[in-house]
Design a protein around this motif. Sequence first.
Motif, mmCIF file in Angstrom:
data_model
loop_
_atom_site.group_PDB
_atom_site.id
_atom_site.type_symbol
_atom_site.label_atom_id
_atom_site.label_comp_id
_atom_site.label_asym_id
_atom_site.label_seq_id
_atom_site.Cartn_x
_atom_site.Cartn_y
_atom_site.Cartn_z
ATOM 1 N N GLY A 101 0.829 -1.203 0.000
ATOM 2 C CA GLY A 101 0.000 0.000 0.000
ATOM 3 C C GLY A 101 0.862 1.251 0.000
ATOM 4 N N VAL A 102 0.217 2.363 -0.350
ATOM 5 C CA VAL A 102 0.899 3.665 -0.265
ATOM 6 C C VAL A 102 1.356 3.877 1.177
ATOM 7 C CG1 VAL A 102 0.468 6.155 -0.342
ATOM 8 C CG2 VAL A 102 -0.265 4.692 -2.241
ATOM 9 N N TYR A 127 -4.569 13.784 4.434
ATOM 10 C CA TYR A 127 -4.699 12.402 4.899
ATOM 11 C C TYR A 127 -3.839 12.200 6.161
ATOM 12 C CZ TYR A 127 -4.438 7.308 4.487
ATOM 13 O OH TYR A 127 -4.491 5.955 4.728
ATOM 14 N N ILE A 173 -0.719 16.306 -2.434
ATOM 15 C CA ILE A 173 -1.703 15.222 -2.604
ATOM 16 C C ILE A 173 -2.778 15.763 -3.544
ATOM 17 C CG2 ILE A 173 -3.254 13.576 -1.492
ATOM 18 C CD1 ILE A 173 -1.903 14.120 1.182
ATOM 19 N N ASN A 177 -7.256 14.163 -0.415
ATOM 20 C CA ASN A 177 -8.155 13.614 0.601
ATOM 21 C C ASN A 177 -7.916 14.488 1.835
ATOM 22 O OD1 ASN A 177 -9.423 12.136 2.585
ATOM 23 N ND2 ASN A 177 -8.091 10.330 2.433
ATOM 24 N N ASP A 205 1.650 12.280 -3.641
ATOM 25 C CA ASP A 205 0.711 11.179 -3.446
ATOM 26 C C ASP A 205 -0.320 11.244 -4.566
ATOM 27 O OD1 ASP A 205 -1.548 9.650 -2.675
ATOM 28 O OD2 ASP A 205 -1.017 9.816 -0.563
ATOM 29 N N ILE A 207 -2.524 8.735 -5.468
ATOM 30 C CA ILE A 207 -3.414 7.567 -5.390
ATOM 31 C C ILE A 207 -4.793 7.830 -6.040
ATOM 32 C CG2 ILE A 207 -4.315 8.024 -3.048
ATOM 33 C CD1 ILE A 207 -3.945 4.886 -2.641
ATOM 34 N N SER A 236 -5.404 0.612 -4.343
ATOM 35 C CA SER A 236 -6.563 0.589 -3.449
ATOM 36 C C SER A 236 -7.771 1.330 -4.022
ATOM 37 C CB SER A 236 -6.202 1.229 -2.100
ATOM 38 O OG SER A 236 -5.311 0.414 -1.387
ATOM 39 N N LYS A 237 -7.551 2.453 -4.647
ATOM 40 C CA LYS A 237 -8.685 3.315 -4.964
ATOM 41 C C LYS A 237 -9.200 3.118 -6.389
ATOM 42 C CE LYS A 237 -7.788 4.904 -0.905
ATOM 43 N NZ LYS A 237 -8.605 4.886 0.285
ATOM 44 N N ARG A 245 -3.625 -4.811 -0.147
ATOM 45 C CA ARG A 245 -2.493 -4.013 0.336
ATOM 46 C C ARG A 245 -1.358 -3.921 -0.687
ATOM 47 N NH1 ARG A 245 -4.007 -1.063 1.701
ATOM 48 N NH2 ARG A 245 -2.416 -0.192 3.032
ATOM 49 N N LEU A 246 -1.591 -3.195 -1.729
ATOM 50 C CA LEU A 246 -0.552 -3.070 -2.742
ATOM 51 C C LEU A 246 -0.399 -1.638 -3.253
ATOM 52 C CD1 LEU A 246 1.083 -5.483 -3.696
ATOM 53 C CD2 LEU A 246 -0.065 -5.294 -5.866
ATOM 54 N N TYR A 328 -14.528 12.224 -1.746
ATOM 55 C CA TYR A 328 -14.722 12.859 -0.440
ATOM 56 C C TYR A 328 -15.228 14.276 -0.620
ATOM 57 C CZ TYR A 328 -11.171 9.277 0.431
ATOM 58 O OH TYR A 328 -10.462 8.107 0.472
#
Length: 399
Positions: A101-102, A127, A173, A177, A205, A207, A236-237, A245-246, A328
């Motif tokens: 994961g990140v 985040y 980011i 988030n 970031d 993601i 994940s997203k 978990r990557l 979000y």
Amino acid sequence: MIKITKRISEIQYAIRDIVSAAKEYEKEGHRITYLSIGDPGKYGYDIPNHIKKAMIRAIKENINFYVDSEGIGNLRSAIADYENEKSGINLVEEDTLVTSGVSEGILFTFAGMLENNDEILLPGPSYPPYSSYAKFFGATPVEYKLDEEKAWQPDIDDIRKKINEKTRLILIISPNNPTGSIYNEKQIKEIINIAGEYEIPIMSDEIYDVLSYEEKVVNPASLTNDVPIIGLNGFSKAFFMTGWRLGYLYYHDPLEKIKDLSQNIARMARIRLCVNGPAQLAATAALKGDKNYLYDFRKGIEKKADFLYKRLNDIPLISAVKPKGAFYIFPKIDLNDYWKDDKEFTLDFLKEEKVLFVYGSGFGEKFGKNHVRIVFLADYKTLDDAMNKLEHFIYKKIK
Ligand SMILES: Cc1ncc(COP(=O)(O)O)c(C=O)c1O
């Protein structure tokens, strides 16, 4: 009681901490609506079949052993190709590192960059693990302002004001988030210039970079060849693979200014042996396979963003900026004297209406307070009910 470290006792993570309050109500038999966790899988977004099949194939073919600490070669080169295509850069397999994961990428980068009393400039709000991990390493997270009045755009003057010789990294980011805002090209160039002056890397970031619905996301690596970029991304997203978990780190560093960092992070990766092997084969399939499902996903979340934005702004005491990416929204609450702070508001709403948001100060004391974060991955009926409950809760209070 056996003594524990101050370092671990001070860790906070609002997004998960708040869930324990909801669990207590569940134990009493209440049904809780969770609009608090950014996990597509929890709201019915299913991992595409070709990715699942690749995972199952890997297990059946007995790829169940420890794999390379830095990641499986095929995945690393697929990551390099994927990033090169997005940003017009020139990564090779060795410029990437596969992580759990990140989240693990954050841990590795900070382990390599932050000492006691160092500082990191990070967006306020942002985040939470970024500031938790920075503190864990004895460093000070310094929030730079995302300006709500300007649709949560980064305030470049604030970055200039807060940077100093202790600053070791600037974090971007985008999409962000919890605000869903996107940094534009000019702002990123300005941040690159500042990082260049202070000779520090940018940590980016990304993601949510393929989850923007209003404007194209520009990644910093596409705009510089001399300021090193540490990119963080994962599965994940956009690929819905949260539980697997990557993620990965990539280093865009044509002048080899952070070669020492990348080599030493690779050494750190060895002490945790490796990342889940079958999931890495699945991730390779994800990067190489069909991504058309993303089009529908983006369209869907854009409509939900619109829906919540309108509903929220019709409720007294609440005002929201429309997000441009991710899933979000971060409305401001006029607390008046009804609630002491955003945490009390969130807990009161949970108690009265059994809907869970996350309190804004968990995303940064200064720029997050007086807000809540709402995840809008749930279906319309759930979102609509939650808005009705919020309306009811507020009217009851102000009547
Ligand atoms: C900005 C940001 N970075 C990283 C993560 C964590 O990602 P991962 O599941 O890859 O650890 C999240 C999860 O919500 C996030 O919002």
